[in-house]
Design an enzyme around this catalytic site. Structure first.
Site, mmCIF file in Angstrom:
data_model
loop_
_atom_site.group_PDB
_atom_site.id
_atom_site.type_symbol
_atom_site.label_atom_id
_atom_site.label_comp_id
_atom_site.label_asym_id
_atom_site.label_seq_id
_atom_site.Cartn_x
_atom_site.Cartn_y
_atom_site.Cartn_z
ATOM 1 N N HIS A 202 54.575 81.957 26.908
ATOM 2 C CA HIS A 202 54.821 80.732 27.664
ATOM 3 C C HIS A 202 53.846 79.608 27.353
ATOM 4 C CE1 HIS A 202 51.454 82.071 30.112
ATOM 5 N NE2 HIS A 202 51.372 80.846 30.575
HETATM 6 C C1 UD1 Z 1 50.949 76.641 33.914
HETATM 7 C C2 UD1 Z 1 49.453 76.580 33.586
HETATM 8 C C3 UD1 Z 1 49.091 77.786 32.728
HETATM 9 C C4 UD1 Z 1 49.537 79.079 33.376
HETATM 10 C C5 UD1 Z 1 51.032 78.985 33.649
HETATM 11 C C6 UD1 Z 1 51.617 80.226 34.242
HETATM 12 C C7 UD1 Z 1 48.564 74.293 33.393
HETATM 13 C C8 UD1 Z 1 47.994 73.314 32.443
HETATM 14 N N1 UD1 Z 1 49.092 75.393 32.837
HETATM 15 O O1 UD1 Z 1 51.660 76.551 32.694
HETATM 16 O O2 UD1 Z 1 47.683 77.821 32.555
HETATM 17 O O3 UD1 Z 1 49.285 80.161 32.488
HETATM 18 O O4 UD1 Z 1 51.240 77.863 34.536
HETATM 19 O O5 UD1 Z 1 53.007 80.134 34.356
HETATM 20 O O6 UD1 Z 1 48.510 74.076 34.583
HETATM 21 N N2 UD1 Z 1 58.996 75.350 35.128
HETATM 22 C C9 UD1 Z 1 60.121 75.692 35.844
HETATM 23 N N3 UD1 Z 1 59.953 76.189 37.116
HETATM 24 C C10 UD1 Z 1 58.750 76.370 37.679
HETATM 25 C C11 UD1 Z 1 57.608 76.017 36.946
HETATM 26 C C12 UD1 Z 1 57.736 75.519 35.681
HETATM 27 O O7 UD1 Z 1 61.233 75.556 35.363
HETATM 28 O O8 UD1 Z 1 58.688 76.838 38.849
HETATM 29 C C13 UD1 Z 1 59.157 74.829 33.747
HETATM 30 C C14 UD1 Z 1 59.382 73.334 33.720
HETATM 31 O O9 UD1 Z 1 60.220 73.052 32.663
HETATM 32 C C15 UD1 Z 1 57.990 72.794 33.409
HETATM 33 C C16 UD1 Z 1 57.469 73.873 32.477
HETATM 34 O O10 UD1 Z 1 57.991 75.102 33.004
HETATM 35 O O11 UD1 Z 1 57.995 71.538 32.850
HETATM 36 C C17 UD1 Z 1 55.973 73.939 32.403
HETATM 37 O O12 UD1 Z 1 55.407 74.121 33.717
HETATM 38 P P1 UD1 Z 1 53.857 73.769 33.952
HETATM 39 O O13 UD1 Z 1 53.467 74.148 35.327
HETATM 40 O O14 UD1 Z 1 53.563 72.388 33.477
HETATM 41 O O15 UD1 Z 1 53.130 74.700 32.916
HETATM 42 P P2 UD1 Z 1 53.212 76.261 32.646
HETATM 43 O O16 UD1 Z 1 53.626 76.485 31.233
HETATM 44 O O17 UD1 Z 1 53.975 76.993 33.700
#
Ligand code: UD1
Length: 360
Positions: A202
């Site tokens: 991820h």
């Molecule tokens: C975040 C953390 C990372 C952690 C990870 C665990 C930061 C910089 N990164 O990364 O350190 O390892 O969480 O999962 O804070 N999305 C959904 N539903 C959700 C959440 C996310 O669809 O409930 C999708 C969306 O498209 C979003 C993307 O995941 O834009 C990224 O989510 P984001 O929270 O920005 O980063 P993670 O990759 O989840």
């Protein structure tokens, strides 16, 4: 004294759930603030359910967005809540944008910050998490470190006071699973004990670089060609979105590949790691968890902020290239798995609460 714990992503919730429970048990006036960085049921509500956690006192509902947008939005809302509630101390965990927002808002208001999982370093500032960790460590009054390696990193950056060696709260999170109703995860997913590789991907540096993601998918394909092993991929929403947007779904329709979408819950993820032959991941949390349940790990990154997993023999850093990943898999198949986990014993959260409330 009023404490507020600020979390927002699935791994923070999992690792902080025991601390939130301990805090609420000691005094229900303390606050559990959720930023809403993760919001899907499978990333959020499911964790609350497993840990039997009550709903947060506040949910900032920031959702997804650019890093700056998310961080700024959280900070503006947190400032208001801290003022309204007269919060005396803020507790954050790890390295996410929520961690940064919580730590920075409190520091700007001269409120002491407690950083759980202080001192981890990948030495790679292109990772958003590395920037978040460094900043929050440098503005925290309580640095609650999981290992001696983490403490050494803090000392190298001239941080000398407020450091405590406490162990990893994930040990409490895994211990909590003894309280829940057990079911047979191998039967549920039709898998054999030590008969599969368990994969998660991820991280931004792997998913946002299509060349790296393609390479990891090619490695997954090669894993399915190994006799006697199935391959299980737990699909993070970020990875799913990128695969869909780039029409790469077809590349994942591979014989012997089981895709878990939505991703399994925490109980299932721990069971799936325990029974796997090898865990293959770019997650920091899974590097720790696989080490704790004595399953070899292959890390799909060029570095790790968890070097103790490599030192104890549990983890191999492989990066994203197919031949390096496959070599690490073959080496892992031959490994003995009797290392001792460096992450401590249950009771970490209660100890942290004693430190923050200055009972110690
Ligand atoms: C975040 C953390 C990372 C952690 C990870 C665990 C930061 C910089 N990164 O990364 O350190 O390892 O969480 O999962 O804070 N999305 C959904 N539903 C959700 C959440 C996310 O669809 O409930 C999708 C969306 O498209 C979003 C993307 O995941 O834009 C990224 O989510 P984001 O929270 O920005 O980063 P993670 O990759 O989840």
């Amino acid at each position: 004294m009023k404490i507020a714990i600020v979390v927002g992503t699935r791994p923070e919730l999992i690792k902080m759930a025991p601390l939130i429970k301990e805090m609420k048990k000691r005094d229900n006036k303390h606050l559990f603030i959720h930023s809403g960085q993760h919001y899907d049921y499978y990333m959020d509500g499911m964790v609350l359910d497993i840990f039997e956690l009550a709903k947060p006192d506040y949910n900032l509902q920031v959702g997804s967005g650019s890093h700056s947008m998310m961080t700024a939005n959280m900070m503006m809302q947190l400032e208001k809540i801290i003022l309204k509630e007269n919060v005396d101390k803020i507790v954050v965990h790890g390295d996410t944008n929520t961690t940064l927002a919580g730590g920075l808002t409190a520091a700007k208001m001269n409120i002491p910050v407690a950083h759980v999982e202080a001192g981890l370093r990948s030495k790679d500032k292109s990772m958003p998490e590395e920037i978040n960790r460094i900043i929050v460590d440098h503005l925290s009054s309580y640095l609650l470190s999981p290992t001696a390696d983490a403490i050494n990193n803090l000392k190298k950056e001239n941080i000398s006071s407020g450091i405590h060696l406490v162990g990893q709260t994930i040990v409490d999170s895994i211990d909590w699973l003894n309280h829940i109703n057990h079911y047979d995860v191998l039967t549920k997913f039709i898998l054999k004990h030590k008969g599969y590789f368990f994969i998660t991907v991820h991280r931004q540096e792997n998913t946002n670089d299509l060349m790296k993601l393609q390479s990891i998918i090619r490695a997954i394909k090669q894993m399915t060609l190994l006799e006697n092993y199935q391959v299980v991929l737990s699909l993070h929403p970020r990875t799913k979105k990128i695969i869909q947007e780039n029409n790469m779904l077809q590349q994942l329709s591979i014989d012997k590949l089981l895709i878990l979408d939505p991703p399994p819950n925490f109980y299932e993820t721990i069971q799936l790691q325990k029974h796997a032959k090898v865990v293959v991941t770019d997650s920091g949390g899974l590097q720790e968890e696989s080490c704790i349940v004595n399953t070899p790990c292959v890390t799909l990154r060029e570095n790790t902020e968890r070097p103790e997993t490599v030192k104890c023999g549990a983890n191999i850093i492989a990066g994203y290239q197919v031949e390096n990943i496959m070599k690490a898999i073959h080496d892992s198949l031959l490994k003995s798995t009797n290392w001792k986990s460096p992450y401590g014993e249950p009771g970490v959260s209660s100890n942290i609460m004693d430190i923050i409330t200055e009972r110690k």
